[in-house]
Design a protein around this motif. Sequence first.
Motif, PDB file in Angstrom:
ATOM      1  N   LYS A 192      26.334  90.883  87.855  1.00 56.98           N
ATOM      2  CA  LYS A 192      27.039  89.662  88.242  1.00 56.98           C
ATOM      3  C   LYS A 192      27.723  88.972  87.063  1.00 56.98           C
ATOM      4  N   ASP A 193      27.538  89.496  85.867  1.00 59.05           N
ATOM      5  CA  ASP A 193      28.096  88.867  84.670  1.00 59.05           C
ATOM      6  C   ASP A 193      28.806  89.924  83.821  1.00 59.05           C
ATOM      7  N   VAL A 194      30.106  89.730  83.570  1.00 58.09           N
ATOM      8  CA  VAL A 194      30.902  90.700  82.820  1.00 58.09           C
ATOM      9  C   VAL A 194      30.411  90.833  81.384  1.00 58.09           C
ATOM     10  N   VAL A 195      30.080  89.699  80.749  1.00 57.90           N
ATOM     11  CA  VAL A 195      29.611  89.712  79.356  1.00 57.90           C
ATOM     12  C   VAL A 195      28.279  90.442  79.249  1.00 57.90           C
ATOM     13  N   LYS A 196      27.377  90.128  80.178  1.00 58.67           N
ATOM     14  CA  LYS A 196      26.082  90.815  80.190  1.00 58.67           C
ATOM     15  C   LYS A 196      26.260  92.316  80.387  1.00 58.67           C
ATOM     16  N   HIS A 197      27.216  92.669  81.239  1.00 57.99           N
ATOM     17  CA  HIS A 197      27.477  94.084  81.507  1.00 57.99           C
ATOM     18  C   HIS A 197      27.924  94.793  80.236  1.00 57.99           C
ATOM     19  N   LEU A 198      28.778  94.145  79.468  1.00 55.23           N
ATOM     20  CA  LEU A 198      29.261  94.735  78.226  1.00 55.23           C
ATOM     21  C   LEU A 198      28.122  94.938  77.231  1.00 55.23           C
ATOM     22  N   LEU A 199      27.269  93.924  77.092  1.00 54.96           N
ATOM     23  CA  LEU A 199      26.128  94.030  76.179  1.00 54.96           C
ATOM     24  C   LEU A 199      25.107  95.052  76.693  1.00 54.96           C
ATOM     25  N   TYR A 200      24.979  95.111  77.995  1.00 55.37           N
ATOM     26  CA  TYR A 200      24.030  96.022  78.644  1.00 55.37           C
ATOM     27  C   TYR A 200      24.351  97.474  78.325  1.00 55.37           C
ATOM     28  N   SER A 201      25.633  97.809  78.399  1.00 56.47           N
ATOM     29  CA  SER A 201      26.050  99.204  78.204  1.00 56.47           C
ATOM     30  C   SER A 201      26.107  99.615  76.735  1.00 56.47           C
ATOM     31  N   THR A 202      26.100  98.635  75.825  1.00 54.82           N
ATOM     32  CA  THR A 202      26.195  98.950  74.389  1.00 54.82           C
ATOM     33  C   THR A 202      24.896  98.675  73.633  1.00 54.82           C
ATOM     34  N   ASN A 203      23.879  98.196  74.365  1.00 53.10           N
ATOM     35  CA  ASN A 203      22.602  97.861  73.728  1.00 53.10           C
ATOM     36  C   ASN A 203      21.729  99.114  73.598  1.00 53.10           C
ATOM     37  N   PRO A 204      21.438  99.556  72.345  1.00 47.71           N
ATOM     38  CA  PRO A 204      20.635 100.777  72.185  1.00 47.71           C
ATOM     39  C   PRO A 204      19.217 100.648  72.753  1.00 47.71           C
ATOM     40  N   TYR A 205      18.688  99.415  72.751  1.00 49.34           N
ATOM     41  CA  TYR A 205      17.325  99.229  73.262  1.00 49.34           C
ATOM     42  C   TYR A 205      17.275  99.446  74.769  1.00 49.34           C
TER      43      TYR A 205
END
Length: 208
Positions: free
Chosen positions: A165-178
């Motif tokens: 539901k959040d574009v920014v979260k989605h971006l961080l989600y897909s690039t977060n190694p953890y």
Amino acid sequence: MKRQKERPDLRKEAFNKMEQMHPHEVLVYVGMIGSAVIFLFTIVAFTLSQPLQAEFLKMEFPKSFIISTFVLLLSTYSVTRVMPAYLADDLESIKKWLGITFLLGLVFACFQITGWKELQASNILFTGERSGAYLYVISGLHVIHMAGMMIFLLYLLLEAHSTSKDVVKHLLYSTNPYQKVKFKLLSNCWHFVDVAWVVIFFYFLFSF
């Protein structure tokens, strides 16, 4: 001489791999080893507790345990689809496969409870013979491990739903190694729980 040189290299390689792991991975893998020891101990205790003529083990094997095994094998497939979906940055597929795995886990738990009822109907009670009690202890330990995995899976599912539901979260989600580490831990732990049950299932099957 060559063999002596190879041994230190293998040790260094093993330590290097451990150093590259996330601390949570190390803790989880140590926990898995501990859980495997506990399962082995209870199975050995069950074997040693059986009398020479265990009449209660000559009864029909609970059909619910058979069905639950097939359900768990289906969940093994569904959980393997999560990591490819994450690597493809396909959030909808992540939610779908996490949801399917969660539902299959619930179905498995329901059939486990039904299996216990079948044992009770066959007069195999937790408060009865010691060998019968171990049947509940071993399968109960597995359900506890399964419940832990279900809670973790539900957390990942809710996290994915919130991220969608959040574009920014989605971006961080897909690039977060953890995030990748979390899905890797889910997959490995789920496979561990699956393998543990399959071993328990076949041991019980040949004990009846």
